[in-house]
Scaffold this active site. Sequence first.
Site, mmCIF file in Angstrom:
data_model
loop_
_atom_site.group_PDB
_atom_site.id
_atom_site.type_symbol
_atom_site.label_atom_id
_atom_site.label_comp_id
_atom_site.label_asym_id
_atom_site.label_seq_id
_atom_site.Cartn_x
_atom_site.Cartn_y
_atom_site.Cartn_z
ATOM 1 N N THR A 15 52.271 43.770 52.683
ATOM 2 C CA THR A 15 52.517 44.775 53.720
ATOM 3 C C THR A 15 53.289 44.210 54.900
ATOM 4 O OG1 THR A 15 50.489 45.925 53.112
ATOM 5 C CG2 THR A 15 51.384 46.400 55.289
ATOM 6 N N ASP A 59 53.569 42.264 45.120
ATOM 7 C CA ASP A 59 52.327 42.849 45.617
ATOM 8 C C ASP A 59 51.195 41.895 45.258
ATOM 9 O OD1 ASP A 59 49.779 44.531 45.383
ATOM 10 O OD2 ASP A 59 51.156 45.920 46.367
ATOM 11 N N SER A 60 50.305 41.675 46.201
ATOM 12 C CA SER A 60 49.270 40.661 45.962
ATOM 13 C C SER A 60 48.348 41.031 44.804
ATOM 14 C CB SER A 60 48.451 40.413 47.234
ATOM 15 O OG SER A 60 47.648 41.527 47.546
ATOM 16 N N SER A 61 48.300 42.307 44.432
ATOM 17 C CA SER A 61 47.484 42.718 43.283
ATOM 18 C C SER A 61 48.045 42.166 41.976
ATOM 19 C CB SER A 61 47.416 44.245 43.192
ATOM 20 O OG SER A 61 46.842 44.780 44.365
ATOM 21 N N ASP A 92 45.111 41.702 50.207
ATOM 22 C CA ASP A 92 44.080 42.060 49.223
ATOM 23 C C ASP A 92 43.569 40.852 48.442
ATOM 24 O OD1 ASP A 92 44.183 44.660 50.000
ATOM 25 O OD2 ASP A 92 45.261 45.403 48.248
ATOM 26 N N THR A 167 36.619 35.801 52.974
ATOM 27 C CA THR A 167 36.503 36.965 52.099
ATOM 28 C C THR A 167 37.086 38.152 52.839
ATOM 29 O OG1 THR A 167 34.473 36.156 51.054
ATOM 30 C CG2 THR A 167 34.865 38.516 50.958
ATOM 31 N N THR A 279 26.066 33.802 45.216
ATOM 32 C CA THR A 279 25.351 34.990 45.664
ATOM 33 C C THR A 279 26.282 36.182 45.853
ATOM 34 O OG1 THR A 279 23.967 35.958 47.401
ATOM 35 C CG2 THR A 279 25.485 34.222 48.091
ATOM 36 N N GLN A 280 25.745 37.382 45.571
ATOM 37 C CA GLN A 280 26.495 38.610 45.840
ATOM 38 C C GLN A 280 26.536 38.928 47.325
ATOM 39 O OE1 GLN A 280 24.948 41.919 43.598
ATOM 40 N NE2 GLN A 280 25.022 40.824 41.643
ATOM 41 N N CYS A 281 25.656 38.308 48.096
ATOM 42 C CA CYS A 281 25.616 38.574 49.540
ATOM 43 C C CYS A 281 26.884 38.059 50.208
ATOM 44 C CB CYS A 281 24.404 37.903 50.174
ATOM 45 S SG CYS A 281 22.828 38.460 49.497
#
Length: 345
Positions: A15, A59-61, A92, A167, A279-281
Amino acid sequence: MTNKPNILLIYTGGTIGMVKDYKTNALKAFDFSQIVDKIPELQQLNCHIESISFDEPMDSSNMNTAYYINIVNIIEENYLKFDGFVILTGSDTMSYISSAISFMLKNLKKPIIFTGSQLPIGDLRTDAKENLITSIQIAADQENGRPTIAEVCLYFEYKLYRANRTTKISAEQFEAFASMNYPPLAESGVHLSFNKHLIHQPKNTYNELIVRKNLVDDIVILKLFPGIKKEVVKSILNIPNLKGVVLETYGSGNAPTTKSFITLLKDAIQKGIKIVNVTQCVGGSVIQGHYETSVELNTIGVINGKDITTEAAVAKLMHLLNKNISDFEFKELFQKSMRGEITSK
């Protein structure tokens, strides 16, 4: 009179490099060789700026390990000519990309600052200009003739982070990134303030840059959820040529204790697949064996990811799986800090 630092701007896509064509209202890629014309404030910085762009903005995707190598090749080819590097990518996947680059470069003694934006550079309310200007200023900052930063970082919305600790947490806010388990290395307000005690200091200033370009991408992220079917876990762990798994568990590293689940993990590990527990946290750490629900994971040989992010765990697996080392050495290396990505204590 001291020489001005030379900074290389590397635009891969995203972007930040888009401007609006007011005739068609469509966004198109910006020519970064004209960057000073677009952002005349850059002339106030005490550095020389040059730019290189990917032939086709990405694009970073669509980013993958081949493009990581492209970025590293540009850094390697220009490492001696420039004092710092600012890499512009889409936000992203920026945490994944920058984490991987941190492992690909050993003995780094110059700043590599990743940045981007939530709005295009030509937008009236864009965050691109501040992110770019401050990233260049950070890359050019020196003390006693040496760069203040000598590691791979990510700058966004007034904060500089260690890249492999980040993140992306918001698709809408300008404050798009967080580093929950490691404080910012610098903060930009009225003054640009560095938290010097947190910044990596190269121990040996004579070691040459070592570039590692071999990455193994035969890996998967397996995110647990209540009710996940045994057949799903089995099919994922039996993907042909699978070499590594980032297992996203609950809380402090907890997972189902059912015999079928544990047996599937155990069989995969015995086949040579490396399984890392994260961890998902958003914040906090895996404490494997702390609760009964993670004791078995310890027993069967799941690697404790401690407070590493999923993004950095993916990058570290890609890096370490290429090494011809024993299971014990692999586990030891993964669980200790290589680029400041994990708290080793």
